[in-house]
Design a protein around this motif. Structure first.
Motif, PDB file in Angstrom:
ATOM      1  N   LEU A   6     -49.618 -21.225 -81.140  1.00  0.00           N
ATOM      2  CA  LEU A   6     -49.046 -19.882 -81.278  1.00  0.00           C
ATOM      3  C   LEU A   6     -48.090 -19.679 -80.102  1.00  0.00           C
ATOM      4  O   LEU A   6     -48.520 -19.646 -78.946  1.00  0.00           O
ATOM      5  CB  LEU A   6     -50.174 -18.841 -81.229  1.00  0.00           C
ATOM      6  CG  LEU A   6     -49.750 -17.379 -81.350  1.00  0.00           C
ATOM      7  CD1 LEU A   6     -49.247 -17.072 -82.760  1.00  0.00           C
ATOM      8  CD2 LEU A   6     -50.919 -16.452 -81.018  1.00  0.00           C
ATOM      9  N   VAL A   7     -46.800 -19.588 -80.402  1.00  0.00           N
ATOM     10  CA  VAL A   7     -45.800 -19.560 -79.333  1.00  0.00           C
ATOM     11  C   VAL A   7     -44.839 -18.382 -79.503  1.00  0.00           C
ATOM     12  O   VAL A   7     -44.423 -18.068 -80.624  1.00  0.00           O
ATOM     13  CB  VAL A   7     -45.020 -20.903 -79.283  1.00  0.00           C
ATOM     14  CG1 VAL A   7     -43.858 -20.835 -78.303  1.00  0.00           C
ATOM     15  CG2 VAL A   7     -45.952 -22.052 -78.896  1.00  0.00           C
ATOM     16  N   LEU A   8     -44.522 -17.757 -78.377  1.00  0.00           N
ATOM     17  CA  LEU A   8     -43.517 -16.686 -78.371  1.00  0.00           C
ATOM     18  C   LEU A   8     -42.211 -17.274 -77.823  1.00  0.00           C
ATOM     19  O   LEU A   8     -42.224 -18.009 -76.833  1.00  0.00           O
ATOM     20  CB  LEU A   8     -44.016 -15.535 -77.492  1.00  0.00           C
ATOM     21  CG  LEU A   8     -43.088 -14.322 -77.339  1.00  0.00           C
ATOM     22  CD1 LEU A   8     -43.922 -13.030 -77.362  1.00  0.00           C
ATOM     23  CD2 LEU A   8     -42.278 -14.363 -76.052  1.00  0.00           C
ATOM     24  N   GLY A   9     -41.112 -16.986 -78.498  1.00  0.00           N
ATOM     25  CA  GLY A   9     -39.815 -17.523 -78.070  1.00  0.00           C
ATOM     26  C   GLY A   9     -38.843 -16.412 -77.726  1.00  0.00           C
ATOM     27  O   GLY A   9     -38.794 -15.388 -78.412  1.00  0.00           O
ATOM     28  N   ILE A  10     -38.095 -16.615 -76.647  1.00  0.00           N
ATOM     29  CA  ILE A  10     -37.129 -15.604 -76.188  1.00  0.00           C
ATOM     30  C   ILE A  10     -35.729 -16.202 -76.194  1.00  0.00           C
ATOM     31  O   ILE A  10     -35.512 -17.282 -75.642  1.00  0.00           O
ATOM     32  CB  ILE A  10     -37.488 -15.123 -74.760  1.00  0.00           C
ATOM     33  CG1 ILE A  10     -38.875 -14.486 -74.752  1.00  0.00           C
ATOM     34  CG2 ILE A  10     -36.436 -14.150 -74.237  1.00  0.00           C
ATOM     35  CD1 ILE A  10     -39.356 -14.065 -73.366  1.00  0.00           C
ATOM     36  N   GLU A  11     -34.790 -15.490 -76.811  1.00  0.00           N
ATOM     37  CA  GLU A  11     -33.406 -15.960 -76.896  1.00  0.00           C
ATOM     38  C   GLU A  11     -32.460 -14.888 -76.341  1.00  0.00           C
ATOM     39  O   GLU A  11     -32.471 -13.746 -76.815  1.00  0.00           O
ATOM     40  CB  GLU A  11     -33.084 -16.251 -78.370  1.00  0.00           C
ATOM     41  CG  GLU A  11     -31.628 -16.142 -78.781  1.00  0.00           C
ATOM     42  CD  GLU A  11     -30.696 -17.135 -78.098  1.00  0.00           C
ATOM     43  OE1 GLU A  11     -31.132 -18.271 -77.815  1.00  0.00           O
ATOM     44  OE2 GLU A  11     -29.541 -16.767 -77.842  1.00  0.00           O
ATOM     45  N   THR A  12     -31.671 -15.267 -75.324  1.00  0.00           N
ATOM     46  CA  THR A  12     -30.683 -14.310 -74.781  1.00  0.00           C
ATOM     47  C   THR A  12     -29.388 -15.028 -74.389  1.00  0.00           C
ATOM     48  O   THR A  12     -28.744 -14.639 -73.415  1.00  0.00           O
ATOM     49  CB  THR A  12     -31.224 -13.587 -73.511  1.00  0.00           C
ATOM     50  OG1 THR A  12     -31.474 -14.574 -72.495  1.00  0.00           O
ATOM     51  CG2 THR A  12     -32.466 -12.783 -73.766  1.00  0.00           C
ATOM     52  N   LEU A  76     -51.515 -16.252 -76.919  1.00  0.00           N
ATOM     53  CA  LEU A  76     -50.410 -17.225 -77.016  1.00  0.00           C
ATOM     54  C   LEU A  76     -50.785 -18.561 -76.370  1.00  0.00           C
ATOM     55  O   LEU A  76     -51.519 -18.607 -75.386  1.00  0.00           O
ATOM     56  CB  LEU A  76     -49.159 -16.669 -76.316  1.00  0.00           C
ATOM     57  CG  LEU A  76     -48.535 -15.413 -76.938  1.00  0.00           C
ATOM     58  CD1 LEU A  76     -47.495 -14.805 -75.982  1.00  0.00           C
ATOM     59  CD2 LEU A  76     -47.883 -15.740 -78.291  1.00  0.00           C
ATOM     60  N   ASP A  77     -50.241 -19.640 -76.954  1.00  0.00           N
ATOM     61  CA  ASP A  77     -50.428 -20.977 -76.367  1.00  0.00           C
ATOM     62  C   ASP A  77     -49.249 -21.375 -75.491  1.00  0.00           C
ATOM     63  O   ASP A  77     -49.302 -22.415 -74.838  1.00  0.00           O
ATOM     64  CB  ASP A  77     -50.598 -22.018 -77.481  1.00  0.00           C
ATOM     65  CG  ASP A  77     -51.862 -21.768 -78.280  1.00  0.00           C
ATOM     66  OD1 ASP A  77     -52.939 -21.677 -77.655  1.00  0.00           O
ATOM     67  OD2 ASP A  77     -51.775 -21.634 -79.522  1.00  0.00           O
ATOM     68  N   GLY A  78     -48.188 -20.603 -75.534  1.00  0.00           N
ATOM     69  CA  GLY A  78     -47.039 -20.935 -74.708  1.00  0.00           C
ATOM     70  C   GLY A  78     -45.923 -19.930 -74.882  1.00  0.00           C
ATOM     71  O   GLY A  78     -45.904 -19.164 -75.851  1.00  0.00           O
ATOM     72  N   ILE A  79     -45.008 -19.922 -73.895  1.00  0.00           N
ATOM     73  CA  ILE A  79     -43.817 -19.062 -73.948  1.00  0.00           C
ATOM     74  C   ILE A  79     -42.612 -19.988 -73.873  1.00  0.00           C
ATOM     75  O   ILE A  79     -42.490 -20.775 -72.924  1.00  0.00           O
ATOM     76  CB  ILE A  79     -43.761 -18.113 -72.729  1.00  0.00           C
ATOM     77  CG1 ILE A  79     -45.091 -17.409 -72.489  1.00  0.00           C
ATOM     78  CG2 ILE A  79     -42.555 -17.173 -72.823  1.00  0.00           C
ATOM     79  CD1 ILE A  79     -45.260 -16.066 -73.058  1.00  0.00           C
ATOM     80  N   ALA A  80     -41.750 -19.892 -74.883  1.00  0.00           N
ATOM     81  CA  ALA A  80     -40.531 -20.707 -74.876  1.00  0.00           C
ATOM     82  C   ALA A  80     -39.339 -19.799 -74.651  1.00  0.00           C
ATOM     83  O   ALA A  80     -39.362 -18.629 -75.032  1.00  0.00           O
ATOM     84  CB  ALA A  80     -40.389 -21.443 -76.203  1.00  0.00           C
ATOM     85  N   VAL A  81     -38.307 -20.354 -74.043  1.00  0.00           N
ATOM     86  CA  VAL A  81     -37.111 -19.543 -73.758  1.00  0.00           C
ATOM     87  C   VAL A  81     -35.879 -20.439 -73.803  1.00  0.00           C
ATOM     88  O   VAL A  81     -35.943 -21.610 -73.440  1.00  0.00           O
ATOM     89  CB  VAL A  81     -37.244 -18.839 -72.379  1.00  0.00           C
ATOM     90  CG1 VAL A  81     -37.364 -19.831 -71.230  1.00  0.00           C
ATOM     91  CG2 VAL A  81     -36.053 -17.907 -72.121  1.00  0.00           C
ATOM     92  N   THR A  82     -34.763 -19.873 -74.256  1.00  0.00           N
ATOM     93  CA  THR A  82     -33.496 -20.604 -74.221  1.00  0.00           C
ATOM     94  C   THR A  82     -33.072 -20.765 -72.770  1.00  0.00           C
ATOM     95  O   THR A  82     -32.823 -19.766 -72.084  1.00  0.00           O
ATOM     96  CB  THR A  82     -32.400 -19.818 -74.974  1.00  0.00           C
ATOM     97  OG1 THR A  82     -32.840 -19.592 -76.295  1.00  0.00           O
ATOM     98  CG2 THR A  82     -31.097 -20.606 -74.993  1.00  0.00           C
ATOM     99  N   ALA A  83     -32.980 -22.025 -72.310  1.00  0.00           N
ATOM    100  CA  ALA A  83     -32.532 -22.275 -70.927  1.00  0.00           C
ATOM    101  C   ALA A  83     -31.029 -22.512 -70.891  1.00  0.00           C
ATOM    102  O   ALA A  83     -30.404 -22.476 -69.839  1.00  0.00           O
ATOM    103  CB  ALA A  83     -33.278 -23.464 -70.345  1.00  0.00           C
TER     104      ALA A  83
END
Ligand code: KG4
Ligand code: ZN
Length: 365
Positions: A6-12, A76-83
């Motif tokens: 279960l992962v949350l992803g952030i895009e900016t 959540l099992d992890g937080i992903a983000v656009t690097a």
């Protein structure tokens, strides 16, 4: 499956603040707050305005995504983000937010590549990507042909635009025609009432001696501007729908021809199309016809998943966790020109989960 990550992803990376929540390859929430209207009067994205808007939208958008998914942040099992790649200041807002949440929740952090995310999002619609998959990525910032044998670790660039991105050409042609910003959706709509064969606009880099997989849209954009100017100077009415349709035909013809050729040359029988321009109705139609003829399976996510969003980042983050890729170190930074070959920013080789150890190390150094 409950044991899928279960992962949350952030895009900016640009003007959309996107927060997605994914379990495995299942989409649970896709919250997007866009600052597109704030940029419209400037005819393009203004980086400072985008960064400010991300800052204001971030926490409410994360809350909205968690509410919609019906999950708690602690699950959540992890937080992903656009690097990267993207606008430096805009990326920084997402990366800082992801770090803060990962730190506070004691979860692994995954800094991932925006382009690889555009490919991986298709898993939410059509299941796991076949390996290898050819990807045609067409957006406001990029036009590339990429060959992926493993979406978490191996994405190879075969070709790219040498000047404007396809979406940029749509936006500029829309401006010439007085159709507003962003141009893609409105050109797409206008083109439906026009004749795509009315005007023979040039197909860039399409002769036998040109690079097979590279694109060029700058000459096409100039040709459209000159054609329209000549009409106006002569006091004639500009047939906007025909210009839009003929321009769109030229772009989609080159994109689909090169993508199918890349598949054939590499012996790859799956093509995915992603990025904002993949929402284009004529591109989808032409790609389908040409893939059917060549025996290639076409995968195009629905339009809402093609434009920038957080779900695509969560999809790639979830795949990272699923395949046991190492989490990023806590000193992760935004990289505005992150190469596509860097699918994610790896941390220590031991990998997973020790965000706090990395953080303390980073703070000490
Ligand atoms: O992927 P995206 O949302 O942001 C970037 O990473 O650039 O792509 C935005 C681009 C814009 O240039 C927009 O005009 C274009 O995608 N676009 C379209 C369509 N919808 C969006 N282009 C052609 N046809 C469309 N229907
Ligand atoms: Zn994008």
């Amino acid at each position: 499956m409950a044991d899928e990550p279960l992962v949350l992803g952030i895009e900016t990376s640009c003007d959309e603040t996107g927060v997605g929540i994914v379990r495995g390859t299942t989409l649970l929430a896709d919250a997007v707050a866009s600052s597109v209207n704030d940029h419209a009067r400037y005819g393009g994205v203004v980086p400072e305005i985008a960064s400010r808007a991300h800052l204001e939208a971030m926490i409410p958008t994360i809350r909205r995504a968690l509410d919609t998914a019906g999950v708690k942040a602690t699950d959540l099992d992890g937080i992903a983000v656009t690097a990267g790649p993207g606008l430096a200041g805009a990326l920084l807002v997402g990366v800082s937010a992801a770090k803060a949440y990962a730190w506070a929740l004691d979860k692994p952090l995954y800094g991932v590549n925006h382009l690889a995310s555009h490919i991986c999002v298709d898993q939410l619609e059509h299941g796991r990507l076949p390996e290898p998959t050819m990807a045609l990525l067409v957006s406001g910032g990029h036009s590339s042909l990429l060959l992926s044998t493993d979406i978490t670790s191996d994405v190879r660039p075969l070709g790219a635009t040498i000047d404007d991105a396809a979406g940029e050409a749509f936006d500029k042609v829309a401006r010439v025609l007085g159709l507003g910003f962003p141009g893609g959706p409105v050109v797409d709509r206008m083109a439906r009432e026009g004749d795509g064969s009315a005007i023979a606009f040039p197909r860039g880099l399409s002769s036998a001696s040109d690079p097979a997989y590279d694109f060029s849209f700058s000459g096409l954009k100039t040709a459209v501007a000159r054609w329209v100017e000549a009409r106006r100077r002569a006091g004639e009415e500009v047939p906007v729908a025909d210009v839009a349709a003929s321009f769109q035909e030229a772009v989609t013809d080159v994109l689909t021809r090169k993508a199918v050729r890349a598949c054939k040359d590499s012996g790859v029988d799956h093509l995915m199309i992603g990025g904002g321009v993949a929402a284009n109705s004529r591109l989808r139609e032409m790609a389908q016809q040409r893939c059917d003829k060549a025996g290639i399976q076409l995968r195009v996510p629905r339009p809402g998943l093609c434009t920038d969003n957080g779900a695509m980042v969560a999809a790639l983050g979830s795949e990272m966790v699923w395949r046991g890729r190492s989490a990023s170190a806590f000193d992760l930074s935004a990289d505005s020109s992150m190469p596509v070959t860097e699918v994610h920013v790896p941390g220590a080789p031991d990998g997973h989960g020790d965000v706090h150890a990395h953080a303390h190390e980073a703070l000490r150094s």
